[in-house]
Enzyme design. Structure first.
Site, short mmCIF file in Angstrom:
data_model
loop_
_atom_site.label_atom_id
_atom_site.label_comp_id
_atom_site.label_asym_id
_atom_site.label_seq_id
_atom_site.Cartn_x
_atom_site.Cartn_y
_atom_site.Cartn_z
CD GLU A 1 16.92 -13.23 -29.82
OE1 GLU A 1 16.41 -13.02 -28.72
OE2 GLU A 1 16.54 -14.15 -30.58
CG ASN B 1 17.13 -8.18 -23.42
OD1 ASN B 1 17.60 -7.07 -23.27
ND2 ASN B 1 15.84 -8.41 -23.49
CG ASP B 2 18.73 -13.96 -25.64
OD1 ASP B 2 19.23 -14.49 -24.63
OD2 ASP B 2 17.52 -14.04 -25.93
CB CYS C 1 12.74 -5.56 -29.93
SG CYS C 1 13.42 -7.19 -30.24
NE ARG D 1 17.79 -12.60 -21.11
CZ ARG D 1 16.85 -12.47 -22.05
NH1 ARG D 1 17.02 -13.03 -23.24
NH2 ARG D 1 15.78 -11.77 -21.82
NE ARG E 1 10.50 -10.58 -24.55
CZ ARG E 1 10.87 -9.33 -24.23
NH1 ARG E 1 9.97 -8.43 -23.90
NH2 ARG E 1 12.14 -9.00 -24.23
CG HIS F 1 -2.18 -0.79 0.98
ND1 HIS F 1 -2.82 -1.50 1.95
CD2 HIS F 1 -2.89 -0.96 -0.15
CE1 HIS F 1 -3.88 -2.08 1.43
NE2 HIS F 1 -3.95 -1.77 0.16
NE ARG G 1 10.45 -13.55 -29.24
CZ ARG G 1 11.19 -13.21 -28.18
NH1 ARG G 1 12.38 -12.65 -28.36
NH2 ARG G 1 10.75 -13.41 -26.96
C1 PEP Z 1 16.35 -10.04 -26.48
O1 PEP Z 1 16.99 -11.09 -26.37
O2 PEP Z 1 16.88 -8.91 -26.42
C2 PEP Z 1 14.90 -10.08 -26.70
C3 PEP Z 1 14.22 -8.99 -27.00
O3 PEP Z 1 14.29 -11.27 -26.52
P1 PEP Z 1 13.96 -11.89 -25.07
O4 PEP Z 1 14.31 -10.87 -24.05
O5 PEP Z 1 12.53 -12.25 -25.10
O6 PEP Z 1 14.87 -13.09 -25.04
MG MG Z 2 16.03 -12.96 -26.81
#
Ligand code: PEP
Ligand code: MG
Length: 544
Positions: free
Chosen positions: A405, A428-429, A476, A439, A280, A178, A316
């Site tokens: 990726e 990210n990947d 992305c 990660r 996703r 809260h 995707r």
């Molecule tokens: C990424 O890998 O940057 C990505 C957008 O895909 P996810 O985070 O779903 O693996």
């Molecule tokens: Mg990814």
């Protein structure tokens, strides 16, 4: 957390003095009077809470009302009554009865556990009332101050004056507590679950950053003032930014949203998002034991397409495996290195039906909603994988692309673009695989930082391939949610950005303050650095 940066002295709530619980027994003839005293105290506390609820508005009124209702809850009042009837003095009966419920709520976990703060608050108020102490709570500061506490009772938070309490920080608490809800309503920057906070005494100066989730004691005063100023200015410009995405000198860069389902897409429609840059799809099916039918899938995809009808939507295909296994995907059992295993497009090799059914469903959804989504595959590593995927997508009248990726895909982006119409870089990947650092690992977070120059060099390689082929290359991954880094990505040649909807206004607003030339200069400078900290500093020097 509630965003915002504040620099002010600390105040701490008044506490109930430690009260020794009496271990005496109340004589039988006096127990009825003791029960009456208890009920009167509980009623007085309830009435004060109700009066404050009546004076408050919105969520604050609701929360105060809920606390008042809990103060009159028959279950705990009855448990205290029972103890008093057995001879316990009221103060001990209240403490024991409430502790019993705190135990129960804590074991239930989740939202119930977060209500434990409300119970403790009621206990302390009733005990103070019974013992003749002033009601515990927040002091009224003379100067704008930051309220730091182990935990804050919602009743205290709800009564705060945002002009005087300009920040809130607690050692305990969860994102849905809260305290955070009311702080958001009052517009008070707030950080919960801060470690080390209990060591900061009242009167010391702190810098609270609700976006970064940090509280720094005794910072350099001029640096703190600069941070507050910068945050205030960028919050004001982000609020006023309505898109479309472009640099200050008019270089267009579409800014889109990442979503996980129809509801998220509808919420994103309320922001300046120009489309969906990443849907996703695997997140729709994490709790499914069996493959959803084509019709079921088409309905789900259709919701997202409907939410952004007339705009660009990039769907995707299932990125199952690694940290997102799907029960029905037929993952090989017990892979030693699932992040390097059968995930993403690699699943289609052993289970081609899964990909075919999904593409059929996307094609059906496109037809039903009269839209033309772009479709991309995750975890593409070779031009041949891209070629096969593109053929399947095109045969259904859809536009194919792939995610970048895997470093191999960035290095061979030119050949991959011979087959597909666009690239979308998953930073990210890409960081995970470029830096050989999981990660998910907190210990390796410095290596998976998207500001790593090696990762950005691969982004640049993919973007150049896109420019040569005259095909769009977006980002992305989370990198696109960082306003400063987003400018660097544009400088590297990225043509669109897609991020969590909440990040869109600040990314768009930042991009609007720089020229494409500045972005390019920052990109060049960043690529010449040796690490993330140096890269950030280089970009900051050029882009502010
Ligand atoms: C990424 O890998 O940057 C990505 C957008 O895909 P996810 O985070 O779903 O693996
Ligand atoms: Mg990814």
């Amino acid at each position: 957390m509630v965003p915002g940066v504040r620099y002010a002295p600390v105040i701490r709530p008044g506490r109930l003095p430690v009260i020794e619980l009496p271990d005496t027994e109340v004589a039988e003839p006096d127990r009825a009077a003791e029960a009456g005293r208890f009920r009167a105290a509980a009623t007085a506390v309830t009435e004060r809470l109700r009066a404050r609820a009546d004076r408050a508005t919105g969520a604050a009124a609701e929360v105060l009302g809920a606390t008042a209702t809990l103060a009159q809850d028959r279950a705990w009042l009855g448990a205290a009554d029972k103890r008093i009837a057995a001879g316990a003095p009221a103060v001990r009966a209240v403490s024991e009865a409430v502790d019993q419920f705190i135990d129960m709520f804590t074991k239930m976990g989740g939202l119930m556990a977060e209500r434990v703060t409300d119970l403790r608050d009621i206990r302390d108020r009733v005990v103070a009332e019974l013992s003749g102490y002033p009601e515990p709570g927040v002091p009224l500061p003379e100067l704008p101050s930051i309220l730091c506490a182990t935990d804050l009772a919602p009743a205290d938070t709800a009564g705060l004056d945002p002009e005087l309490v300009v920040g809130l920080a607690t050692t305990l608490g969860g994102p849905t507590s809260h305290t955070a809800i009311i702080a958001r309503q009052l517009g008070i920057p707030c950080v919960v679950a801060v470690s080390g906070l209990d060591d900061i005494e009242a009167g010391r100066m702190v810098l609270l950053d609700g976006t970064a989730g940090t509280v720094t004691a005794d910072p350099d005063p001029s640096e703190a003032a600069t941070a507050v100023d910068a945050a205030r200015r960028s919050a004001a410009t982000a609020r006023n930014w309505h898109g479309p995405g472009a640099t200050g000198d008019g270089h267009a860069v579409a800014i889109m949203a990442n979503v996980a389902d129809g509801a998220a897409a509808r919420a994103a429609r309320e922001t300046p998002a120009e489309g969906i840059g990443l849907f996703r799809t695997e997140l729709c099916f994490l709790n499914r034991d069996t493959e959803p039918t084509v019709a079921e899938q088409a309905a789900i995809y259709g919701e997202v397409l409907d939410a952004f009808s007339g705009a660009k939507v990039v769907i995707r295909t299932l990125d199952a495996g690694s940290d997102k296994p799907l029960k029905f995907a037929g993952h090989p059992p017990e892979e030693a290195n699932p992040a390097l295993g059968v995930r993403g497009i690699r699943i289609a090799e052993a289970n081609p039906g899964l990909l075919e059914h999904q593409l059929d469903a996307i094609a059906d959804a496109a037809e039903n909603t009269r839209s033309a989504p772009w479709v991309m595959a995750p975890m593409i590593a070779t031009p041949d994988e891209a070629k096969r995927f593109a053929a399947q997508v095109r045969s259904r009248g859809l536009t194919p692309g792939v995610m970048v990726e895997v470093p191999a895909a960035a290095l061979l982006a030119e050949q991959i673009l011979d087959h597909v119409d666009f690239l979308s870089i998953g930073t990210n990947d890409l960081a995970q695989y470029t830096m050989a650092a999981d990660r998910m690992s907190a210990e390796l977070a410095a290596l998976t930082d998207p500001w790593q120059p090696a990762v950005l060099a691969l982004v640049g390689t993919a973007a150049r391939a896109g420019a040569a082929a005259d095909k769009p290359v977006g980002v992305c991954g989370e990198a696109a949610a960082d306003p400063l880094l987003a400018c660097v990505l544009v400088g590297l040649g990225v043509t669109s950005l897609s991020a969590a909807a909440a990040a869109i206004p600040s990314v768009g607003a930042k991009l609007a303050t720089v020229t494409v030339q500045q972005c390019r200069e920052a990109a060049r400078a960043v690529l010449a650095t040796a690490g993330p900290a140096e890269a950030r500093a280089a970009a900051l020097g050029i882009l502010t």
